[in-house]
Design a protein around this motif. Structure first.
Motif, PDB file in Angstrom:
ATOM      1  N   SER A  26     -10.094  -0.777  -9.995  1.00  0.00           N
ATOM      2  CA  SER A  26     -10.933  -0.361  -8.873  1.00  0.00           C
ATOM      3  C   SER A  26     -12.388  -0.605  -9.235  1.00  0.00           C
ATOM      4  CB  SER A  26     -10.724   1.130  -8.569  1.00  0.00           C
ATOM      5  OG  SER A  26      -9.397   1.389  -8.172  1.00  0.00           O
ATOM      6  N   LEU A  27     -13.212  -0.826  -8.232  1.00  0.00           N
ATOM      7  CA  LEU A  27     -14.641  -0.957  -8.463  1.00  0.00           C
ATOM      8  C   LEU A  27     -15.225   0.399  -8.841  1.00  0.00           C
ATOM      9  CD1 LEU A  27     -15.463  -3.189  -5.371  1.00  0.00           C
ATOM     10  CD2 LEU A  27     -15.550  -3.951  -7.752  1.00  0.00           C
ATOM     11  N   VAL A  33     -21.673  -6.401  -5.657  1.00  0.00           N
ATOM     12  CA  VAL A  33     -21.118  -6.464  -4.302  1.00  0.00           C
ATOM     13  C   VAL A  33     -22.231  -6.687  -3.284  1.00  0.00           C
ATOM     14  CG1 VAL A  33     -19.861  -5.181  -2.522  1.00  0.00           C
ATOM     15  CG2 VAL A  33     -19.145  -5.013  -4.914  1.00  0.00           C
ATOM     16  N   ILE A  88     -22.633   0.582   0.428  1.00  0.00           N
ATOM     17  CA  ILE A  88     -21.682   0.124  -0.585  1.00  0.00           C
ATOM     18  C   ILE A  88     -21.403   1.233  -1.605  1.00  0.00           C
ATOM     19  CG2 ILE A  88     -21.341  -1.545  -2.455  1.00  0.00           C
ATOM     20  CD1 ILE A  88     -23.038  -3.520  -0.724  1.00  0.00           C
ATOM     21  N   MET A  96     -18.873   3.566  -0.154  1.00  0.00           N
ATOM     22  CA  MET A  96     -17.545   2.971  -0.110  1.00  0.00           C
ATOM     23  C   MET A  96     -16.879   2.983  -1.485  1.00  0.00           C
ATOM     24  SD  MET A  96     -18.474  -0.203   2.434  1.00  0.00           S
ATOM     25  CE  MET A  96     -16.890  -1.034   2.336  1.00  0.00           C
ATOM     26  N   ILE A  97     -17.620   2.584  -2.501  1.00  0.00           N
ATOM     27  CA  ILE A  97     -17.047   2.507  -3.847  1.00  0.00           C
ATOM     28  C   ILE A  97     -16.754   3.899  -4.402  1.00  0.00           C
ATOM     29  CG2 ILE A  97     -17.602   1.915  -6.245  1.00  0.00           C
ATOM     30  CD1 ILE A  97     -18.943  -0.620  -5.219  1.00  0.00           C
ATOM     31  N   SER A 105     -10.638   0.832  -3.438  1.00  0.00           N
ATOM     32  CA  SER A 105     -11.062  -0.553  -3.628  1.00  0.00           C
ATOM     33  C   SER A 105     -10.162  -1.188  -4.673  1.00  0.00           C
ATOM     34  CB  SER A 105     -12.526  -0.634  -4.079  1.00  0.00           C
ATOM     35  OG  SER A 105     -12.690  -0.037  -5.367  1.00  0.00           O
ATOM     36  N   CYS A 140     -10.107  -4.740  -7.491  1.00  0.00           N
ATOM     37  CA  CYS A 140     -10.812  -5.906  -8.018  1.00  0.00           C
ATOM     38  C   CYS A 140      -9.991  -6.544  -9.131  1.00  0.00           C
ATOM     39  CB  CYS A 140     -12.206  -5.534  -8.518  1.00  0.00           C
ATOM     40  SG  CYS A 140     -12.241  -4.410  -9.936  1.00  0.00           S
ATOM     41  N   TRP A 189     -12.955  -9.088  -5.361  1.00  0.00           N
ATOM     42  CA  TRP A 189     -12.845  -7.677  -4.978  1.00  0.00           C
ATOM     43  C   TRP A 189     -12.677  -7.504  -3.473  1.00  0.00           C
ATOM     44  CZ3 TRP A 189     -17.119  -9.792  -7.472  1.00  0.00           C
ATOM     45  CH2 TRP A 189     -18.230 -10.087  -6.656  1.00  0.00           C
ATOM     46  N   LEU A 208     -12.918  -3.936  -0.535  1.00  0.00           N
ATOM     47  CA  LEU A 208     -13.260  -2.526  -0.398  1.00  0.00           C
ATOM     48  C   LEU A 208     -12.666  -1.961   0.892  1.00  0.00           C
ATOM     49  CD1 LEU A 208     -15.761  -4.039  -1.954  1.00  0.00           C
ATOM     50  CD2 LEU A 208     -16.939  -1.891  -1.574  1.00  0.00           C
ATOM     51  N   THR A 209     -12.771  -0.645   1.029  1.00  0.00           N
ATOM     52  CA  THR A 209     -12.389   0.043   2.258  1.00  0.00           C
ATOM     53  C   THR A 209     -13.635   0.639   2.897  1.00  0.00           C
ATOM     54  OG1 THR A 209     -10.236   0.652   1.309  1.00  0.00           O
ATOM     55  CG2 THR A 209     -10.948   1.852   3.276  1.00  0.00           C
ATOM     56  N   TYR A 210     -13.853   0.326   4.174  1.00  0.00           N
ATOM     57  CA  TYR A 210     -14.975   0.897   4.914  1.00  0.00           C
ATOM     58  C   TYR A 210     -14.679   2.350   5.287  1.00  0.00           C
ATOM     59  CZ  TYR A 210     -16.996  -3.775   5.691  1.00  0.00           C
ATOM     60  OH  TYR A 210     -17.557  -5.023   5.529  1.00  0.00           O
TER      61      TYR A 210
END
Length: 278
Positions: free
Chosen positions: A149-150, A158, A174, A177-178, A183, A185, A196, A198-200
């Motif tokens: 994961s990030l 990013v 960002i 989100m992280i 997320s 990667c 990578w 991500l999820t908004y």
């Protein structure tokens, strides 16, 4: 003109929005996360309760970078939407803001912005692609690939590679989100991300990116599949917005089983854009 929902009302609103899927997908997804994860503060507003016709999720703005966090909006009555935009104080039209909503509301935003003497720019128009059955994802061989994961040390990477990132204006978005949402990667031998996703805050998966020197290795397919499974296991809707001109991403998601509703498009509108980037 607009009322903020309580915690109990948010759960009821989420159930009501299910009736309008997929058109209400973005606001519905936002409420799914909002009801389960404590992230950056957001106000959820409706025109009336309980039979609302307009519902929007509007982030709190405490510093300039917060302006980059989109308001997401769903409306079943165009006239009510136009009245709220024209007469309520929900938006400060002297400042920058961005709204994600149905492309069918384009003329309303243009008309209200014109009446207020504010520039309005449609910056993206996207297909809504949904994965209805995660069990039908094709098998993906990730053997020998380090998936993680990030974390917050990756925010700058990013931001600088995202097409909408500019200077530091997207850093707050960002970071949220992280820090708060799933997320995935791919890490290289030095434990640095080379690809990578991500999820908004709306549950949509996106910001998919692979460094140019690592493309053609199937990383995007692995990451979309991995994050789709993870979000599904958490009880989140699995979907993504793909820009109309992005044929490569459209094929990738379609080949993984995501489907679009051909009658629906989501659009993002920037108002007073010069205020953000001056």
């Amino acid at each position: 003109m607009a009322f903020e929902l309580s915690e109990d009302q948010l759960k009821t609103a989420g159930n009501e929005l299910k009736r309008y899927l997929p058109m209400s997908q973005q606001v519905y997804g936002f409420l799914v996360l909002r009801n389960r994860v404590r992230s950056d503060p957001v106000r959820v507003l409706v025109d009336r309760w309980p039979q609302f016709r307009v519902i929007m999720c509007k982030p709190h703005v405490e510093q300039k970078s917060d302006l980059f966090k989109d308001t997401v909006l769903f409306a079943t009555d165009a006239a009510v939407l136009e009245e709220i935009l024209s007469k309520s104080s929900v938006f400060d039209w002297s400042k920058y803001f961005c709204v994600g909503t149905s492309v069918s509301h384009t003329e309303i935003f243009k008309a209200v912005a014109s009446a207020k003497g504010v520039p309005c720019k449609r910056v993206a128009t996207c297909y809504l692609m949904t994965l209805e059955d995660v069990s039908r994802l094709p098998s993906v061989d990730s053997s020998g690939i380090s998936i993680s994961s990030l974390d917050e040390s990756h925010i700058g990477l990013v931001n600088q590679t995202w097409k909408f990132g500019k200077d530091d204006v997207a850093v707050g978005l960002i970071r949220n989100m992280i820090a708060n949402f799933p997320s995935c990667c791919v890490l290289d031998a030095e434990r640095k991300p080379v690809s990578w996703i991500l999820t908004y805050a709306s549950c949509a998966i996106g910001m998919l990116y692979t460094l140019p020197e690592h493309r053609g290795k199937g990383y995007a397919k692995i990451l979309v599949s991995s994050l789709a499974k993870r979000n599904h296991a958490l009880g989140y809707p699995v979907y993504s917005f793909i820009e109309e001109e992005n044929a490569v991403s459209y094929r990738l998601f379609a080949n993984l089983g995501f489907t679009e509703d051909p009658s629906y498009r989501e659009a993002w509108f920037r108002l007073n854009e010069f205020q953000m980037f001056q």
